[in-house]
Write an enzyme that holds these catalytic residues in place. Structure first.
Site, PDB file in Angstrom:
ATOM      1  N   TYR A  90      17.002  28.904  10.044  1.00 16.63           N
ATOM      2  CA  TYR A  90      16.071  29.814  10.682  1.00 16.63           C
ATOM      3  C   TYR A  90      15.762  29.646  12.192  1.00 16.63           C
ATOM      4  O   TYR A  90      16.066  28.640  12.866  1.00 16.63           O
ATOM      5  CB  TYR A  90      14.930  29.228   9.781  1.00 16.63           C
ATOM      6  CG  TYR A  90      14.673  29.670   8.623  1.00 16.63           C
ATOM      7  CD1 TYR A  90      14.748  31.126   8.110  1.00 16.63           C
ATOM      8  CD2 TYR A  90      14.763  28.758   7.440  1.00 16.63           C
ATOM      9  CE1 TYR A  90      14.408  31.222   6.909  1.00 16.63           C
ATOM     10  CE2 TYR A  90      14.656  28.980   6.116  1.00 16.63           C
ATOM     11  CZ  TYR A  90      14.404  30.348   5.779  1.00 16.63           C
ATOM     12  OH  TYR A  90      14.170  30.657   4.592  1.00 16.63           O
ATOM     13  N   LYS A  96       1.017  -1.312   0.026  1.00 19.16           N
ATOM     14  CA  LYS A  96      -0.139   0.194  -0.226  1.00 19.16           C
ATOM     15  C   LYS A  96       0.726   1.111   0.010  1.00 19.16           C
ATOM     16  O   LYS A  96       2.260   1.177   0.239  1.00 19.16           O
ATOM     17  CB  LYS A  96      -1.024  -0.109   1.163  1.00 19.16           C
ATOM     18  CG  LYS A  96      -0.070  -0.156   2.648  1.00 19.16           C
ATOM     19  CD  LYS A  96      -1.147  -0.259   3.739  1.00 19.16           C
ATOM     20  CE  LYS A  96      -0.311  -0.187   5.219  1.00 19.16           C
ATOM     21  NZ  LYS A  96      -1.032  -0.608   5.980  1.00 19.16           N
ATOM     22  N   MET A 143      13.516  24.157   3.895  1.00 20.22           N
ATOM     23  CA  MET A 143      12.722  23.563   2.741  1.00 20.22           C
ATOM     24  C   MET A 143      13.496  22.748   1.830  1.00 20.22           C
ATOM     25  O   MET A 143      13.138  21.668   1.297  1.00 20.22           O
ATOM     26  CB  MET A 143      11.732  24.700   1.884  1.00 20.22           C
ATOM     27  CG  MET A 143      11.011  24.112   0.930  1.00 20.22           C
ATOM     28  SD  MET A 143      10.114  25.167  -0.141  1.00 20.22           S
ATOM     29  CE  MET A 143       8.972  25.697   0.974  1.00 20.22           C
ATOM     30  N   ARG A 150     -10.824  -0.033  14.458  1.00 21.41           N
ATOM     31  CA  ARG A 150     -10.735   0.918  13.422  1.00 21.41           C
ATOM     32  C   ARG A 150     -11.782  -0.001  12.338  1.00 21.41           C
ATOM     33  O   ARG A 150     -12.949   0.678  12.313  1.00 21.41           O
ATOM     34  CB  ARG A 150      -9.418   1.032  12.728  1.00 21.41           C
ATOM     35  CG  ARG A 150      -8.512   1.691  13.625  1.00 21.41           C
ATOM     36  CD  ARG A 150      -7.200   1.889  12.595  1.00 21.41           C
ATOM     37  NE  ARG A 150      -6.514   0.680  11.846  1.00 21.41           N
ATOM     38  CZ  ARG A 150      -5.425   0.558  11.187  1.00 21.41           C
ATOM     39  NH1 ARG A 150      -4.584   1.690  11.155  1.00 21.41           N
ATOM     40  NH2 ARG A 150      -5.129  -0.672  10.775  1.00 21.41           N
TER      41      ARG A 150
HETATM   42  C1  LIG Z   1      -0.414  -1.884   6.746  1.00 23.88           C
HETATM   43  C2  LIG Z   1      -1.102  -3.233   7.162  1.00 23.88           C
HETATM   44  C3  LIG Z   1      -0.317  -4.229   7.146  1.00 23.88           C
HETATM   45  C4  LIG Z   1       1.145  -4.321   7.366  1.00 23.88           C
HETATM   46  O1  LIG Z   1       1.710  -3.594   8.669  1.00 23.88           O
HETATM   47  P1  LIG Z   1       3.232  -3.779   8.884  1.00 23.88           P
HETATM   48  O2  LIG Z   1       3.205  -3.071  10.316  1.00 23.88           O
HETATM   49  O3  LIG Z   1       3.738  -2.560   7.999  1.00 23.88           O
HETATM   50  O4  LIG Z   1       3.953  -4.831   8.570  1.00 23.88           O
HETATM   51  C5  LIG Z   1      -0.806  -5.377   7.745  1.00 23.88           C
HETATM   52  N1  LIG Z   1      -2.389  -5.361   7.863  1.00 23.88           N
HETATM   53  C6  LIG Z   1      -2.982  -4.443   7.490  1.00 23.88           C
HETATM   54  C7  LIG Z   1      -4.488  -4.638   7.480  1.00 23.88           C
HETATM   55  C8  LIG Z   1      -2.618  -3.308   7.055  1.00 23.88           C
HETATM   56  O5  LIG Z   1      -3.389  -2.118   7.018  1.00 23.88           O
END
Ligand SMILES: *Cc1c(COP(=O)(O)O)cnc(C)c1O
Length: 374
Positions: free
Chosen positions: A260, A35, A308, A130
């Site tokens: 800065y 992802k 930046m 969630r």
């Molecule tokens: C992102 C995600 C993972 C992977 O998590 P990591 O901590 O990066 O291994 C696994 N399962 C779900 C549902 C996720 O959203």
């Protein structure tokens, strides 16, 4: 000459880290979680390193289309399932497996016209709060799905909130594991609950391994339970190196400041280097004075605020450094040096995940091992 900043992606490291996930997973299959454009690395850039995965897990439909277009014929799992009914058409067309975490998604499936029944992963909310069905609703959701003709196989999935640490003196997965066990006990179907942290820390337990583990951060060489453990402990290799060069050097007198806000004041004469890297490249602005950085492979520290396009580094440990010296913000540096991304993230009060994902579009990416024509 282009501005000297460069991200180098190491697909061989991804393949290596995937091998570690597989070893940890015992006989379970491994979802490579890609992802967020492979955690900021670029799906097409890590592509050669993903080929040994058993499946690809992601959540953006455009990324699912991308991996099919790249020729991936194996399983693809949508971790958040579909967002609206018409997404199911894409699932049918591209044979995407999808998570079902609420009743609306079941309604949409039941109304979906498809010749090809779908494989779904029914999500239990085991305590993360969630996504997913609460334990009392899980069985009835399963029963509902089980009579929907559009579904041909139901697998079971949940997600840990605390697999990276112990909580109250016990492994952080314990409370969710109990919930999972009782909610899923006599339901048939393949199971998947382990993320990277659970795969690294708890995969000795066959129940945690299940049939599929979901390896995300570890594939990219990030350590989910840093600083308790580091990449060397788990044998993980960085999949991304961020490098740049010194574009100026300065001599500060005692009392001089840099950057800065004049947040850094030299208490003695100090030679500093100015690096072509700033927060517009994805380097965290929150990094305080003292954040580790390599110059010509030698570990030193940042000084003053990150701006930046630039940041400043202390050159006292590297007196030979000069204009053009190589700077490693994280990952592999020259002469076999390595700066773990987790160390930089920790200095910034965040995690390696965020740094990887924040790599800015303006940073050119080179793929390690690819021909320069590619
Ligand atoms: C992102 C995600 C993972 C992977 O998590 P990591 O901590 O990066 O291994 C696994 N399962 C779900 C549902 C996720 O959203």
């Amino acid at each position: 000459m282009p501005r000297p900043i460069l991200a180098t992606v190491h697909p061989a490291a991804v393949a290596h880290n995937l091998g570690i996930a597989r070893r940890q997973a015992g006989g379970a299959r491994v979802w490579a979680v890609i992802k967020a454009n492979a955690y900021g690395h670029g799906i097409e850039h890590v592509w050669p390193g993903l080929q040994a995965a058993d499946g690809l897990a992601l959540l953006d439909l455009a990324e699912a289309e991308q991996v099919r277009a790249l020729g991936w014929r194996g399983p693809v799992l949508l971790l958040e399932g579909v967002f609206e009914p018409r997404d199911l058409e894409l699932c049918s067309r591209l044979n995407l497996w999808h998570v079902v975490h609420n009743n609306e998604q079941i309604d949409w499936l039941a109304a979906h016209k498809t010749h090809q029944p779908h494989r779904v992963f029914l999500k239990l909310n085991s305590g993360m709060n969630r996504l997913g069905f609460a334990p009392p609703a899980y069985r009835s959701a399963w029963a509902r799905l089980n009579v929907v003709p559009q579904v041909d196989e139901i697998s079971l999935v949940s997600h840990f909130s605390d697999a990276d640490a112990d909580r109250f003196g016990a492994p952080g997965i314990d409370h969710q594991l109990l919930t999972w066990q009782s909610a899923s006990a006599d339901l048939p179907g393949e199971r998947s609950i382990a993320n990277s942290a659970a795969t690294l820390r708890h995969a000795a337990d066959a129940e945690v391994r299940g049939d599929w583990v979901r390896a995300g951060i570890m594939m990219y060489g990030g350590v989910p339970d840093h600083p308790e453990h580091d990449a060397a402990h788990w044998g993980l290799q960085p999949a991304m190196s961020l490098s740049s060069r010194l574009i100026a050097t300065q001599r500060l007198a005692a009392g001089d400041s840099v950057g800065y806000g004049s947040t850094f004041l030299a208490d003695a004469p100090l030679r500093i280097g100015i690096v072509a890297c700033g927060y517009a490249d994805g380097y965290p602005r929150h990094c305080p004075t003292g954040t580790p950085v390599l110059v010509d492979g030698v570990c030193t520290r940042t000084v003053g605020r990150v701006s930046m396009d630039m940041l400043a580094v202390d050159l006292s440990p590297v007196p030979a450094a000069s204009l053009g010296s190589e700077v490693t913000l994280w990952g592999h540096g020259p002469h076999g040096s390595v700066l773990p991304i987790d160390d930089v993230a920790r200095a910034a009060g965040t995690i390696g995940y965020e740094l990887m994902c924040a790599l800015a579009r303006r940073v050119p990416v080179r793929v390690d091992g690819a021909s320069s024509a590619a």
